[in-house]
Write a protein that holds these residues in place. Sequence first.
Motif, PDB file in Angstrom:
ATOM      1  N   LYS A 155       4.902  -2.352   6.294  1.00  0.00           N
ATOM      2  CA  LYS A 155       4.942  -3.645   6.978  1.00  0.00           C
ATOM      3  C   LYS A 155       4.351  -3.483   8.378  1.00  0.00           C
ATOM      4  N   VAL A 156       3.854  -4.566   8.900  1.00  0.00           N
ATOM      5  CA  VAL A 156       3.272  -4.517  10.248  1.00  0.00           C
ATOM      6  C   VAL A 156       4.314  -4.017  11.241  1.00  0.00           C
ATOM      7  N   THR A 157       5.566  -4.393  11.035  1.00  0.00           N
ATOM      8  CA  THR A 157       6.643  -3.967  11.939  1.00  0.00           C
ATOM      9  C   THR A 157       6.988  -2.482  11.805  1.00  0.00           C
ATOM     10  N   ASP A 158       6.445  -1.828  10.777  1.00  0.00           N
ATOM     11  CA  ASP A 158       6.669  -0.389  10.612  1.00  0.00           C
ATOM     12  C   ASP A 158       5.765   0.431  11.531  1.00  0.00           C
ATOM     13  N   ILE A 159       4.839  -0.251  12.203  1.00  0.00           N
ATOM     14  CA  ILE A 159       3.875   0.439  13.061  1.00  0.00           C
ATOM     15  C   ILE A 159       4.238   0.226  14.523  1.00  0.00           C
ATOM     16  N   ASP A 160       4.430   1.338  15.236  1.00  0.00           N
ATOM     17  CA  ASP A 160       4.672   1.284  16.681  1.00  0.00           C
ATOM     18  C   ASP A 160       3.303   1.423  17.349  1.00  0.00           C
ATOM     19  N   PHE A 161       2.767   0.309  17.831  1.00  0.00           N
ATOM     20  CA  PHE A 161       1.413   0.302  18.373  1.00  0.00           C
ATOM     21  C   PHE A 161       1.324   0.950  19.748  1.00  0.00           C
ATOM     22  N   SER A 199      -7.435 -14.052   6.471  1.00  0.00           N
ATOM     23  CA  SER A 199      -6.826 -14.255   5.153  1.00  0.00           C
ATOM     24  C   SER A 199      -5.784 -15.370   5.207  1.00  0.00           C
ATOM     25  N   LYS A 200      -5.615 -16.049   4.078  1.00  0.00           N
ATOM     26  CA  LYS A 200      -4.578 -17.096   4.010  1.00  0.00           C
ATOM     27  C   LYS A 200      -3.174 -16.495   4.049  1.00  0.00           C
ATOM     28  N   PHE A 201      -3.096 -15.157   3.882  1.00  0.00           N
ATOM     29  CA  PHE A 201      -1.800 -14.471   3.933  1.00  0.00           C
ATOM     30  C   PHE A 201      -1.631 -13.704   5.243  1.00  0.00           C
ATOM     31  N   HIS A 202      -2.292 -14.175   6.316  1.00  0.00           N
ATOM     32  CA  HIS A 202      -2.259 -13.428   7.572  1.00  0.00           C
ATOM     33  C   HIS A 202      -0.855 -13.365   8.195  1.00  0.00           C
ATOM     34  N   GLU A 203       0.058 -14.223   7.749  1.00  0.00           N
ATOM     35  CA  GLU A 203       1.431 -14.172   8.259  1.00  0.00           C
ATOM     36  C   GLU A 203       2.359 -13.315   7.392  1.00  0.00           C
ATOM     37  N   SER A 204       1.798 -12.648   6.372  1.00  0.00           N
ATOM     38  CA  SER A 204       2.601 -11.773   5.511  1.00  0.00           C
ATOM     39  C   SER A 204       3.202 -10.634   6.330  1.00  0.00           C
ATOM     40  N   PRO A 205       4.418 -10.214   6.007  1.00  0.00           N
ATOM     41  CA  PRO A 205       5.005  -9.077   6.733  1.00  0.00           C
ATOM     42  C   PRO A 205       4.327  -7.747   6.376  1.00  0.00           C
ATOM     43  N   TYR A 206       3.609  -7.729   5.238  1.00  0.00           N
ATOM     44  CA  TYR A 206       2.988  -6.484   4.777  1.00  0.00           C
ATOM     45  C   TYR A 206       1.616  -6.275   5.422  1.00  0.00           C
ATOM     46  N   LEU A 207       1.315  -5.026   5.698  1.00  0.00           N
ATOM     47  CA  LEU A 207       0.040  -4.698   6.338  1.00  0.00           C
ATOM     48  C   LEU A 207      -1.136  -5.046   5.439  1.00  0.00           C
ATOM     49  N   LEU A 208      -1.092  -4.610   4.196  1.00  0.00           N
ATOM     50  CA  LEU A 208      -2.212  -4.796   3.274  1.00  0.00           C
ATOM     51  C   LEU A 208      -1.986  -6.018   2.389  1.00  0.00           C
ATOM     52  N   VAL A 209      -2.885  -6.983   2.496  1.00  0.00           N
ATOM     53  CA  VAL A 209      -2.795  -8.189   1.681  1.00  0.00           C
ATOM     54  C   VAL A 209      -4.030  -8.276   0.796  1.00  0.00           C
ATOM     55  N   SER A 210      -3.920  -9.048  -0.277  1.00  0.00           N
ATOM     56  CA  SER A 210      -5.070  -9.251  -1.154  1.00  0.00           C
ATOM     57  C   SER A 210      -5.483 -10.717  -1.105  1.00  0.00           C
TER      58      SER A 210
END
Length: 290
Positions: A155-161, A199-210
């Motif tokens: 998930k995007v939140t799993d990454i400490d930028f 992407s239309k899924f740009h608000e997904s919590p997951y980093l990789l979307v299809s």
Amino acid sequence: MDYLESFSQWLMEDGKSPKTIESYCNDVKKFRLYLAEDGAGEQPLSRFSFVRYKQHLLDAAFKVSTINKKVNSLKVYNDYLESKGLVDDNYIQLRKDRVPIALGSEQVVEALTDAEVERVLAYIEDERKVSIRNRLIVHLLLYTAVRVSELVSIKVTDIDFIEHILIVRGKGGKVREIVIRKDLMMRIHHYLQGERQASKFHESPYLLVSQRSPKMHRGAVRDWLARISEDVGIKLHPHLFRRTCATLLLRRGVPIVTVSKILGHHSVDMTSKIYIQTSRKDKQDALDLL
């Protein structure tokens, strides 16, 4: 009594992953089917029935690795039965009961060479053939050694930028931290701010979307790597990059304890048995040092 259902629950309470539970239960189910067909009675496990079953597997010419996997599953099943008071002894000892690998047939772990890594990386840099997301997938697999199931679950939140840390949730719910290389972090930023943002899924919590889902499926990763294999000239699959990362780290002198932690293994022994590649060239290079 439904031993399988109770066994599955026991494994779940012990923190085993769904895949591990499924694997153990399938092996036990086949063992119980053998007992039923062999007329071995109602006892869930005995030393006699285990030895008979192991000999059956040997006679049927199962691979040694397959037999040893089943032996391991039945050892865990034995532990469960003993803990519940359903048997009164530990009938299986892994050191004694696992089938030894014949001398001269040591397993060579499949891993990419440095030259092959360069070939793969050169291929994916062609923007006409490979999307930014798919380029990122290869770099994540190669430079974090994550499993494909872990990859698609990031998930995007799993990454400490700020600290450049990736939190990986592995088998059995185990959590580990992996430091992200500077160039890999730049690729993550590039993907998030460009292709993924569109992407239309740009608000997904997951980093990789299809294109069709807010979370990429691991089968899609496997399928894409299989499709480009012919162009690259190497049979690619997700776990190959995990093996390659581990092997290259060890060859570069990284302590095996560190590599084991990066891989998320519960022991250094598992790392050494599964991921260290010892080829004929490695052995020759070692002897040439004398």
